[in-house]
Design a protein around this motif. Sequence first.
Motif, PDB file in Angstrom:
ATOM      1  N   THR A 218       0.856  -1.178   0.000  1.00 25.05           N
ATOM      2  CA  THR A 218       0.000   0.000   0.000  1.00 25.05           C
ATOM      3  C   THR A 218       0.901   1.239   0.000  1.00 25.05           C
ATOM      4  N   CYS A 219       0.330   2.385  -0.270  1.00 25.74           N
ATOM      5  CA  CYS A 219       1.155   3.587  -0.328  1.00 25.74           C
ATOM      6  C   CYS A 219       1.401   4.151   1.066  1.00 25.74           C
ATOM      7  N   ILE A 220       2.633   4.433   1.369  1.00 26.05           N
ATOM      8  CA  ILE A 220       2.997   5.029   2.654  1.00 26.05           C
ATOM      9  C   ILE A 220       3.571   6.404   2.349  1.00 26.05           C
ATOM     10  N   ASN A 221       3.572   7.291   3.344  1.00 28.38           N
ATOM     11  CA  ASN A 221       3.849   8.679   3.008  1.00 28.38           C
ATOM     12  C   ASN A 221       5.327   9.039   2.883  1.00 28.38           C
TER      13      ASN A 221
ATOM     14  N   ASP B 253       2.237  -3.092  10.092  1.00 26.46           N
ATOM     15  CA  ASP B 253       1.736  -3.460   8.781  1.00 26.46           C
ATOM     16  C   ASP B 253       1.058  -2.273   8.116  1.00 26.46           C
ATOM     17  N   GLY B 254       1.407  -2.023   6.843  1.00 22.76           N
ATOM     18  CA  GLY B 254       0.761  -0.943   6.120  1.00 22.76           C
ATOM     19  C   GLY B 254      -0.733  -1.160   5.976  1.00 22.76           C
TER      20      GLY B 254
ATOM     21  N   GLY C 221      17.485   5.262   2.502  1.00 27.86           N
ATOM     22  CA  GLY C 221      16.587   6.354   2.145  1.00 27.86           C
ATOM     23  C   GLY C 221      16.372   7.349   3.269  1.00 27.86           C
ATOM     24  N   GLY C 222      16.955   7.075   4.442  1.00 33.30           N
ATOM     25  CA  GLY C 222      16.723   7.968   5.569  1.00 33.30           C
ATOM     26  C   GLY C 222      15.294   7.881   6.065  1.00 33.30           C
ATOM     27  N   LEU C 223      14.708   6.677   6.034  1.00 32.72           N
ATOM     28  CA  LEU C 223      13.320   6.513   6.461  1.00 32.72           C
ATOM     29  C   LEU C 223      13.288   5.742   7.764  1.00 32.72           C
ATOM     30  N   VAL C 224      12.178   5.893   8.484  1.00 33.30           N
ATOM     31  CA  VAL C 224      12.032   5.160   9.736  1.00 33.30           C
ATOM     32  C   VAL C 224      11.615   3.722   9.427  1.00 33.30           C
TER      33      VAL C 224
ATOM     34  N   VAL D  13       9.251   3.100   6.273  1.00 39.14           N
ATOM     35  CA  VAL D  13       9.029   1.878   5.513  1.00 39.14           C
ATOM     36  C   VAL D  13       8.274   0.927   6.431  1.00 39.14           C
ATOM     37  N   MET D  14       7.141   0.451   5.989  1.00 40.23           N
ATOM     38  CA  MET D  14       6.365  -0.435   6.848  1.00 40.23           C
ATOM     39  C   MET D  14       6.563  -1.891   6.439  1.00 40.23           C
TER      40      MET D  14
END
Lengths: 413, 197
Positions: free
Chosen positions: A281-284, A379-380, A371-374, A288-289
């Motif tokens: 699914t799309c995450i913002n 689960d998304g 990517g410097g993401l959490v 990263v989920m």
Amino acid sequence: MIDAENPQSCQNSWATLRIERGAKEKNHLLYKPYSNGRIIEPTSLEEEIKEIRRSGSNKDLDSATEFELSDIFYFARRGVESIMDDEVTKRFSAEELESWNLLTRSNYNFHYISLRLTVLWGLGLLIRYGFLLPLRVTLAFTGVGLLVFLTSVVGLLPNGRMKNFLSEKVHLMCYRICVRALTAIITYHDSENKPKNGGICVANHTSPIDVIILASDGCYAMVGQIHGGLMGVIQRSMVKACPHIWFERSEVKDRHLVAKRLSDHVEDKSKLPILIFPEGTCINNTSVMMFKKGSFEIGATVYPVAIKYDPRFGDAFWNSSKFGMVSYLLRMMSSWAIVCSVWYLPPMSREEGEDAVQFANRVKAAIARQGGLVDLLWDGGLKRAKVKDTFKEEQQKLYSKMLVGTQEDRSRS
Amino acid sequence: MGSRASRLLREEEIEEIKKETGFSHSQITRLYSRFTSLDKGENGTLSREDFQRIPELAINPLGDRIINAFFPEGEDQVNFRGFMRTLAHFRPIEDNEKNKNPSATEPLNSRTNKLLFAFRLYDLDRDDKISRDELLQVLRMMVGVNISDEQLGSIADRTIQEADTNGDSCISFNEFIKASFVVNIHICTVVLVLVNI
């Protein structure tokens, strides 16, 4: 905003490492199949409750009672903390910006500041809607039209090298036109790690545009559900030129069928690498989920790709509960630009003794780091679905162990 | 387009909330955006479902009790003022507050009010007493199915025995205060990870 999240992200990866190490030592299956594998920090629940008791009690702790009325503070505090801010719900709406980028859509709690700013905004509005948008829409129509037409033409050719060559050229050209249509300014890093035939490319998912961005730099076999309407027309003509994997709606539920088709595809080395977004699914684009483990069970080489958008020029996140596809694309085309960075990470394979879920988490961690993401284990799917009760039950179990465990020790002594 | 903040908070309202709860200006605006992001119906109030949408709260064994603490008796919606008033119980006690005029109204995050918040988590029927039954029910929420009825019953009995001083087999608020022994009240505060404060 990223600074506020870094403590959490460090905590998450530290906790993951601790739990994974502990599980390895005991040879436990840490991530049960079909569960979301969420971290319930077992050690920290016990420690925190002990600290609450210790801080107040003037009793000798070694002869501790099993239950204290003050234990409730642990749960109360955790609950109120999650009400004030939690890690999950904010991933499903667009990222907040530190300073305004002159787009009304990013106007979040900013009120009227000065005339000059309003004039600038008005000017920006004029440029974006009067000039940029019509230009981009024209390009988009051209790109899509050419894609449908040319792939159908190429599809008429007999299978062979010429067909593959032409198909590649056609796909790349049309995707590059679409990239211009969005004014996407993309920086590709580490292109030497680009996915090769027989592999699976996984990336974090922010919007449907991700596909265009990746496909304009390389050729992939897409995976997805076949739609009706314009989308379906595009899908059907694409598959004439080179083998993509489209599923009927009914087939999507059948995991074995999906896995079989994917593994058949990767075994054929002449076929293009598969492009999959395991979040589902799309995450913002701030985190990263959980990665669904399906693509990691197949046993092919995984080529991770990290995509990070710069939100200052236009927020690329597709909030599908708020906007439909068409209004989303219009918003994209009326932003300033889509600026993003793509990192091709070195290929990874499943290691000995590692199951699909652990492998998926390893890949996810690598993408998040680059990517410097959490990196989150949530689960998304929580965007729409309720969270499973198993996590609550896990906490209850841990707490019960604290209460009853003490009693067992006492009855032994 | 859909505006996110269906209406902005007015300065006077921020001042009033500041006086009542002690949160700073920027904390209040931050929590207001949090409130509006939870308010899916965009009608300026939160319902219980809005809270339950937070996964970390939904997996909290006492999640429902905590959510209940936000809603006054018999009501199903909470507005921003009520939201802030409840959250204020968990605001850290700053040092400069300790020297304030003692005759002023007790701040919402005083030690007593924090303990009252916890007391109300136990007191299911809001009759200002924790009965054995209520204690059992809350214990059951915290331990799930992992402890037998008898064991849980004996834990409850023991707890009431230790705390009850006037022999009515219930725990009143005063008995609760003495029994909680929570000297270091900073345990009951939340770390407000709020940027740009």
